[in-house]
Design a protein around this motif. Sequence first.
Motif, PDB file in Angstrom:
ATOM      1  N   PRO A   1       0.820  -1.213   0.000  1.00 20.68           N
ATOM      2  CA  PRO A   1       0.000   0.000   0.000  1.00 20.68           C
ATOM      3  C   PRO A   1       0.853   1.261   0.000  1.00 20.68           C
ATOM      4  CG  PRO A   1       0.069  -0.912   2.195  1.00 20.68           C
ATOM      5  CD  PRO A   1       0.801  -1.891   1.302  1.00 20.68           C
TER       6      PRO A   1
ATOM      7  N   ALA B   1      -3.264  -3.217   4.796  1.00 22.75           N
ATOM      8  CA  ALA B   1      -4.116  -3.746   3.733  1.00 22.75           C
ATOM      9  C   ALA B   1      -4.373  -5.237   3.913  1.00 22.75           C
ATOM     10  CB  ALA B   1      -3.475  -3.471   2.379  1.00 22.75           C
TER      11      ALA B   1
ATOM     12  N   ALA C   1     -10.838  -2.772  -2.035  1.00 22.40           N
ATOM     13  CA  ALA C   1      -9.693  -2.134  -2.674  1.00 22.40           C
ATOM     14  C   ALA C   1     -10.008  -0.711  -3.082  1.00 22.40           C
ATOM     15  CB  ALA C   1      -9.251  -2.958  -3.883  1.00 22.40           C
TER      16      ALA C   1
ATOM     17  N   LEU D   1      -9.721   1.503  -0.082  1.00 22.22           N
ATOM     18  CA  LEU D   1      -8.329   1.696   0.341  1.00 22.22           C
ATOM     19  C   LEU D   1      -7.481   2.356  -0.736  1.00 22.22           C
ATOM     20  CD1 LEU D   1      -7.718  -1.788   2.032  1.00 22.22           C
ATOM     21  CD2 LEU D   1      -8.081   0.397   3.191  1.00 22.22           C
TER      22      LEU D   1
ATOM     23  N   LEU E   1      -6.383   0.958  -3.386  1.00 30.79           N
ATOM     24  CA  LEU E   1      -5.338  -0.062  -3.536  1.00 30.79           C
ATOM     25  C   LEU E   1      -5.518  -0.745  -4.889  1.00 30.79           C
ATOM     26  CD1 LEU E   1      -2.993  -1.393  -1.968  1.00 30.79           C
ATOM     27  CD2 LEU E   1      -4.639  -3.106  -1.178  1.00 30.79           C
TER      28      LEU E   1
END
Length: 546
Positions: free
Chosen positions: A448, A455, A508, A511, A513
């Motif tokens: 991350p 994460a 995801a 985040l 990500l």
Amino acid sequence: MLSSSLSQLLERARTRFGLEVEVLDATLQHVYPDSTTALGRMIEASPVVRQSLLDALADGRPEQLDDSGVQYQVFPLRRAARVRQATALVAVRRTDRGVESVDDAKAWPELARAIVEADFAAADALTDERQNSRRLLATLRFLRHLVETDTEAELGHAIVQAAAVWFDVDARIFQRDLAGDFVLYTTLPGVHAEEAAKRLSSHWFAGSAEAVRLGPIPEWGQAAGGSEVVLVPLSVSGNPDWVLALIGTFPADAESLFAVLGRIVGSQLETIRARRRDRTRERFQALVEQGGAVPELLAVRLVREMADLTGAAYASLVLNHRGQERRLVSVGTSGDVPAGPGGVPSGWRFAPTQFVCTLPLGEGIFATLDLRPAPRETFAQDAELVTRVVTRVLQGWLVGAEPSLCDVTREPVRPVVSEFLRRIEEELERAKRFDLRLSLVLIDIPRPVSGAQDATSLMQDALRHELRGSDVLGTMNGDRVAALLTHTDGSGSHKVVGRVRRRLGEAASRLNLAGVKVGQAAFSPECRTAEALVLQAARDAQPVSQ
């Protein structure tokens, strides 16, 4: 040549019964007696007599000779009843000469008794020769057994049994351990060796290739302390790893015989070690050739196989790349595990409680292998041989795999082996034993951005909502989340992966990500090991939609 017993019998028949017997070979040369006889003179003087005897020999028929009152009965001799061809002649005549006057009624019983006596005498004369011949044949059969034996245990059992059967002595075999001392390896069945008699002092044995005769050894207790001891090295050259101890009273030829046997056994021991060395090398080279897309998993398998062969309870492999260390493998537990091998190569060390091997891989690059037995245990002598062979194979593979293992995108030090990989192996064994279905879901999580939340932990929580209570959730290598789906085949895991992709895609996105991938693999004939399952799931991994 006639035997001495038969010669004595014929001489007795001549002097006591006036019965003269002559034996001629196929060329009409006298075999018995050695002196010149009337028949010999007849053969030399008369070509007719010579030809008559040759015809009798060729036809295999009896012949009668009469020359100037000298009468002979001639009979052909065959070596066996089934052989028609005669190979010799026997000529017999009666004379009036004799020490005693004996009529025919008494002569033949006396002759029968003489024949039986001669047979008994011949049997007695051949007894020692037969015994030596039997011992020679038994030795040859024993030598054949030795060269066909392919384990040290069978060799040791055979040699101590031979000593007991042939010479009625106690025999014990000692093996050199990793500390350089000789310890008791095997004894005769039922022999109780005292604790002091289980070790062979280096002061008693010169370490050469020749046998050493010692007097009684009081330290070995009453059972062996009052007998002579002969130490026979089981080696072709000096500095043997195996020694045979003969305890008791035995003839001098026993010592010389076992000195020869010691060299033969030593040669066979070297052959056994060479075969074990070759089999071990071929086994691990085959593992390297099978390879795989994930070098860490192959490193795990190589080290784990080595630990199984050597009996190590703990094994670790640490890669040092110009001062940066990465622990590739950590198998088992040890009561005294070091924090790391250090930044300087320390060479090789084989101690009873620890093996350390430093493997140079390039300029400023090396790997350190650390093997340890269970607490209060020691390595066997064969463990060193196995370790030396495997480390050479491992070193050759690490030279080529080192760049990928030292990828700068990875953390400097990270254990490849996790407890979850062991859990995969346990579930696989259960599936094989009870014919169950099993699938693996593998999630690759990228590193991350700075300041982001953990994460891996968040993805693990998101995955947990899609699993059943019987499923097993865990992490691998710190950047992978894995789930074992029990009682689930390939089609069932596809459905689960579909739901997992949607949920992980949402996580995801929250985040921020990118690059999260999800793959799956099912237990099948192609995927029957933990490494194969992880490798297949990694190959199948696809990015999730955000």
